[in-house]
Design a protein around this motif. Sequence first.
Motif, PDB file in Angstrom:
ATOM      1  N   HIS A   1      23.879  14.507  77.583  1.00 40.61           N
ATOM      2  CA  HIS A   1      23.722  13.066  77.404  1.00 40.61           C
ATOM      3  C   HIS A   1      23.050  12.752  76.075  1.00 40.61           C
ATOM      4  O   HIS A   1      23.022  11.598  75.654  1.00 40.61           O
ATOM      5  CB  HIS A   1      22.914  12.464  78.561  1.00 40.61           C
ATOM      6  CG  HIS A   1      23.635  12.528  79.859  1.00 40.61           C
ATOM      7  ND1 HIS A   1      24.730  11.751  80.136  1.00 40.61           N
ATOM      8  CD2 HIS A   1      23.445  13.283  80.949  1.00 40.61           C
ATOM      9  CE1 HIS A   1      25.177  12.024  81.341  1.00 40.61           C
ATOM     10  NE2 HIS A   1      24.415  12.966  81.862  1.00 40.61           N
ATOM     11  N   ASP A   2      22.487  13.765  75.421  1.00 40.23           N
ATOM     12  CA  ASP A   2      21.866  13.605  74.109  1.00 40.23           C
ATOM     13  C   ASP A   2      22.119  14.887  73.311  1.00 40.23           C
ATOM     14  O   ASP A   2      21.211  15.694  73.089  1.00 40.23           O
ATOM     15  CB  ASP A   2      20.371  13.315  74.246  1.00 40.23           C
ATOM     16  CG  ASP A   2      19.744  12.861  72.936  1.00 40.23           C
ATOM     17  OD1 ASP A   2      20.375  13.023  71.863  1.00 40.23           O
ATOM     18  OD2 ASP A   2      18.607  12.355  72.982  1.00 40.23           O
TER      19      ASP A   2
ATOM     20  N   SER B   1      17.603  16.366  76.542  1.00 39.93           N
ATOM     21  CA  SER B   1      18.517  15.479  77.269  1.00 39.93           C
ATOM     22  C   SER B   1      18.116  15.304  78.727  1.00 39.93           C
ATOM     23  O   SER B   1      18.655  14.457  79.418  1.00 39.93           O
ATOM     24  CB  SER B   1      19.940  16.030  77.224  1.00 39.93           C
ATOM     25  OG  SER B   1      20.000  17.266  77.935  1.00 39.93           O
TER      26      SER B   1
END
Length: 119
Positions: free
Chosen positions: A12-13, A99
Amino acid sequence: MFTGAHVILYSHDAEADRAFIRDVLGFPYVDAGHGWLIFKLPPAEVAVHPSEGPPRDELYLMCDDVRAVVAGLASQGVEVVREPADQGWGVLAAVRMPSGAELPLYEPRHPVAHSLDSD
């Protein structure tokens, strides 16, 4: 003949996780362009385990002394989400990536295949 394996971690990151792998774990890398880093991994092996649920994949980073690795990462401010625990077949722990994903760390106590000759 196979020449290697390419592991993909979905994040997600991705930018923060790439920086973590580069700066905290210290893995060498190439930049495939536009900051798309591809990291050199230590020798690897693959195991196939039975599953009652849907098939899934997992990545564990193996180390000779997981307790020392966890202590070193914790001293750098990395969150330890699973303290080292003896499972019989090895010692298992996990840290948190930026993340939020868990990264399992593993000290095997069984024969390993990653250093077998490829003859």
